[in-house]
Structure formats: C-alpha cells, structure tokens
Design a protein around this motif. Sequence first.
Motif, PDB file in Angstrom:
ATOM      1  N   GLY A 176       0.585  -1.256  -0.313  1.00 21.86           N
ATOM      2  CA  GLY A 176       0.039  -0.209   0.037  1.00 21.86           C
ATOM      3  C   GLY A 176       0.901   1.375   0.000  1.00 21.86           C
ATOM      4  N   LYS A 177       2.049   1.128  -0.097  1.00 18.63           N
ATOM      5  CA  LYS A 177       2.927   2.424   0.054  1.00 18.63           C
ATOM      6  C   LYS A 177       3.371   2.981  -1.393  1.00 18.63           C
ATOM      7  CE  LYS A 177       6.037   0.473   3.781  1.00 18.63           C
ATOM      8  NZ  LYS A 177       6.918  -0.170   4.380  1.00 18.63           N
ATOM      9  N   HIS A 178       2.741   2.360  -2.453  1.00 15.51           N
ATOM     10  CA  HIS A 178       2.998   2.910  -3.510  1.00 15.51           C
ATOM     11  C   HIS A 178       1.801   2.666  -4.392  1.00 15.51           C
ATOM     12  CE1 HIS A 178       7.445   3.811  -3.378  1.00 15.51           C
ATOM     13  NE2 HIS A 178       7.450   2.580  -2.465  1.00 15.51           N
ATOM     14  N   VAL A 179       1.593   3.777  -5.094  1.00 17.51           N
ATOM     15  CA  VAL A 179       0.273   3.684  -6.068  1.00 17.51           C
ATOM     16  C   VAL A 179       0.813   3.587  -7.482  1.00 17.51           C
ATOM     17  CG1 VAL A 179      -1.704   4.829  -7.370  1.00 17.51           C
ATOM     18  CG2 VAL A 179      -1.227   4.848  -4.730  1.00 17.51           C
ATOM     19  N   MET A 180       0.351   2.503  -8.179  1.00 11.82           N
ATOM     20  CA  MET A 180       1.035   2.512  -9.574  1.00 11.82           C
ATOM     21  C   MET A 180       0.280   3.099 -10.806  1.00 11.82           C
ATOM     22  SD  MET A 180       3.722   1.078  -8.607  1.00 11.82           S
ATOM     23  CE  MET A 180       4.394   0.890 -10.128  1.00 11.82           C
ATOM     24  N   VAL A 181      -1.189   2.991 -10.411  1.00 14.56           N
ATOM     25  CA  VAL A 181      -2.065   3.644 -11.492  1.00 14.56           C
ATOM     26  C   VAL A 181      -3.294   4.076 -10.875  1.00 14.56           C
ATOM     27  CG1 VAL A 181      -4.094   2.780 -13.027  1.00 14.56           C
ATOM     28  CG2 VAL A 181      -1.688   1.370 -13.095  1.00 14.56           C
ATOM     29  N   VAL A 182      -3.708   5.453 -11.486  1.00 10.59           N
ATOM     30  CA  VAL A 182      -4.761   6.062 -11.072  1.00 10.59           C
ATOM     31  C   VAL A 182      -5.776   5.953 -12.262  1.00 10.59           C
ATOM     32  CG1 VAL A 182      -3.457   7.525  -9.227  1.00 10.59           C
ATOM     33  CG2 VAL A 182      -3.566   8.582 -11.499  1.00 10.59           C
ATOM     34  N   GLY A 183      -7.076   6.157 -11.372  1.00 13.14           N
ATOM     35  CA  GLY A 183      -7.942   6.526 -12.594  1.00 13.14           C
ATOM     36  C   GLY A 183      -9.398   6.667 -12.039  1.00 13.14           C
ATOM     37  N   GLU A 184     -10.246   6.407 -13.084  1.00 17.67           N
ATOM     38  CA  GLU A 184     -11.789   6.731 -12.619  1.00 17.67           C
ATOM     39  C   GLU A 184     -12.680   5.686 -13.279  1.00 17.67           C
ATOM     40  OE1 GLU A 184     -15.235  10.226 -13.780  1.00 17.67           O
ATOM     41  OE2 GLU A 184     -13.504  10.934 -12.967  1.00 17.67           O
ATOM     42  N   VAL A 185     -13.665   5.130 -12.412  1.00 16.21           N
ATOM     43  CA  VAL A 185     -14.645   4.272 -12.776  1.00 16.21           C
ATOM     44  C   VAL A 185     -15.382   4.890 -13.955  1.00 16.21           C
ATOM     45  CG1 VAL A 185     -16.448   2.504 -12.437  1.00 16.21           C
ATOM     46  CG2 VAL A 185     -14.369   2.700 -10.822  1.00 16.21           C
ATOM     47  N   LEU A 186     -15.477   4.469 -15.293  1.00 14.73           N
ATOM     48  CA  LEU A 186     -16.162   5.227 -16.124  1.00 14.73           C
ATOM     49  C   LEU A 186     -17.611   4.236 -16.610  1.00 14.73           C
ATOM     50  CD1 LEU A 186     -13.321   6.033 -18.648  1.00 14.73           C
ATOM     51  CD2 LEU A 186     -14.596   7.426 -16.949  1.00 14.73           C
ATOM     52  N   GLU A 187     -17.458   3.013 -16.643  1.00 15.45           N
ATOM     53  CA  GLU A 187     -18.540   2.192 -16.573  1.00 15.45           C
ATOM     54  C   GLU A 187     -18.363   0.837 -15.728  1.00 15.45           C
ATOM     55  OE1 GLU A 187     -19.781   1.117 -20.733  1.00 15.45           O
ATOM     56  OE2 GLU A 187     -18.310   2.616 -21.295  1.00 15.45           O
ATOM     57  N   PHE A 188     -19.563   0.567 -15.096  1.00 14.51           N
ATOM     58  CA  PHE A 188     -19.583  -0.776 -14.264  1.00 14.51           C
ATOM     59  C   PHE A 188     -20.956  -1.489 -14.687  1.00 14.51           C
ATOM     60  CE2 PHE A 188     -19.356  -3.059 -10.593  1.00 14.51           C
ATOM     61  CZ  PHE A 188     -17.971  -3.667 -10.462  1.00 14.51           C
ATOM     62  N   ASP A 189     -20.827  -2.624 -15.280  1.00 13.17           N
ATOM     63  CA  ASP A 189     -22.077  -3.292 -15.359  1.00 13.17           C
ATOM     64  C   ASP A 189     -21.930  -4.735 -15.218  1.00 13.17           C
ATOM     65  OD1 ASP A 189     -24.505  -3.936 -16.521  1.00 13.17           O
ATOM     66  OD2 ASP A 189     -23.792  -3.920 -18.624  1.00 13.17           O
ATOM     67  N   PRO A 190     -21.829  -5.229 -14.087  1.00 10.75           N
ATOM     68  CA  PRO A 190     -21.444  -6.510 -13.502  1.00 10.75           C
ATOM     69  C   PRO A 190     -22.616  -7.553 -14.213  1.00 10.75           C
ATOM     70  CG  PRO A 190     -21.726  -5.227 -11.630  1.00 10.75           C
ATOM     71  CD  PRO A 190     -22.308  -4.312 -12.742  1.00 10.75           C
ATOM     72  N   PRO A 191     -22.084  -8.614 -14.610  1.00  7.12           N
ATOM     73  CA  PRO A 191     -20.597  -9.225 -14.886  1.00  7.12           C
ATOM     74  C   PRO A 191     -20.231  -8.988 -16.171  1.00  7.12           C
ATOM     75  CG  PRO A 191     -21.937 -11.063 -14.848  1.00  7.12           C
ATOM     76  CD  PRO A 191     -22.834  -9.802 -14.615  1.00  7.12           C
ATOM     77  N   ARG A 192     -20.612  -8.078 -17.136  1.00  6.68           N
ATOM     78  CA  ARG A 192     -20.192  -7.870 -18.330  1.00  6.68           C
ATOM     79  C   ARG A 192     -19.063  -6.776 -18.646  1.00  6.68           C
ATOM     80  NH1 ARG A 192     -25.556  -8.852 -17.528  1.00  6.68           N
ATOM     81  NH2 ARG A 192     -26.049  -6.692 -17.578  1.00  6.68           N
ATOM     82  N   ARG A 193     -19.048  -5.626 -17.993  1.00  4.38           N
ATOM     83  CA  ARG A 193     -18.351  -4.522 -18.489  1.00  4.38           C
ATOM     84  C   ARG A 193     -17.590  -3.944 -17.130  1.00  4.38           C
ATOM     85  NH1 ARG A 193     -16.808  -2.122 -23.223  1.00  4.38           N
ATOM     86  NH2 ARG A 193     -16.975   0.425 -23.194  1.00  4.38           N
ATOM     87  N   PHE A 194     -16.325  -3.554 -17.360  1.00  3.59           N
ATOM     88  CA  PHE A 194     -15.496  -2.566 -16.535  1.00  3.59           C
ATOM     89  C   PHE A 194     -14.629  -1.598 -17.434  1.00  3.59           C
ATOM     90  CE2 PHE A 194     -12.309  -2.473 -13.064  1.00  3.59           C
ATOM     91  CZ  PHE A 194     -12.553  -1.405 -12.594  1.00  3.59           C
TER      92      PHE A 194
END
Length: 173
Positions: free
Chosen positions: A60-78
Amino acid sequence: MAEHMTSADAIFRIVIEADLQRVWRELTKTDEAQGAVFNAWLHTTGLVPGAAMQMRTGSGKHVMVVGEVLEFDPPRRFVHSHRFTQYDDPVCQVAYDLKPVAGGVQVTLRVSGMPAGTRTAKSMQQGGDTILRNLKAIAERGRPPLATRLMYIAFDWLEFVLPGRTRSEHWPL
C-alpha cells in the motif's frame, strides 16, 4: 506539456474455461491482490461510474495507476481511465468486456487513447497479453504460472526502488 497523438486501440482477447462470476470477481475484487494485474490491489471509493480508483502495491506504500471508474456493468463490462503515476503521459482508457461463449468466457481487453510513442503505450501493449494469460491461469487453475509468482516476489522485494513520485501520500484517494 507536449501534445501527444493517440495510437490505435490495443485489443487483446482470450477464452477462459471458467464461470463468468469467477472471471468477473478476479477483475474487480478489492479484498485481495489481483493476481492477473501484476498482483496490484484495487482501491476505490466505489465500483460505480465517477468513483476514483487506484492500483497499489501489496504494501500500500505505492500507487502504480490512478483512474476513474467510467462504466461498471456486472458481470459484463468494467471500464476505467488509466494513468501510470510514474509517467507524465496523458490518460488512456481500459475496458474489460466479458461474454459467455461455448466452453467458458471470452474476455476482451481494449486499451483506447494510448498516447503514441510514450512509455504508457509501450507498457500497455506489452501488458495486455500478460494480464489475460494470468487471468486465464488464475480462473482455470487457481493461481498464476510459477514464473509470474516468482516475478511477484521480486516485485515485493524491489518495491523500494520505485520512484518517490509513486508513494501513496502523493496520490490521495
């Protein structure tokens, strides 16, 4: 800031002989490391559009990627935006699409808007196949291949060499 042209989408596809829910969980779990995604931990303010997200090291000491959730449609699309914290490259977009097919689940990983000629584009081109091969191994056999597991041990041992700019205090969630 330099202007970057975007390259064509990078599209990776694989069929996994596993249950749809098993594959979906592996891509979206927040309660343990994501073995398919370089053993990073998904941290988020919520798996809903507009929520902030990060991929962190196991400590937890380092962040490798940052972003924002744009779509979340379980269990088909992320779908989420994606920016490596160690680079000054522009944001791109990562989409996982899951589709039941004969014999399992077809997973398509699409990276859009990669800034051409950047370290981000190079990393994403190289990482797509690796992510899907590891996802397949985990969903079908319960763990990534031995070489991948050894690489993850090395990642943990060598975390201290990551650039200071990736330290978590620089990337509040």
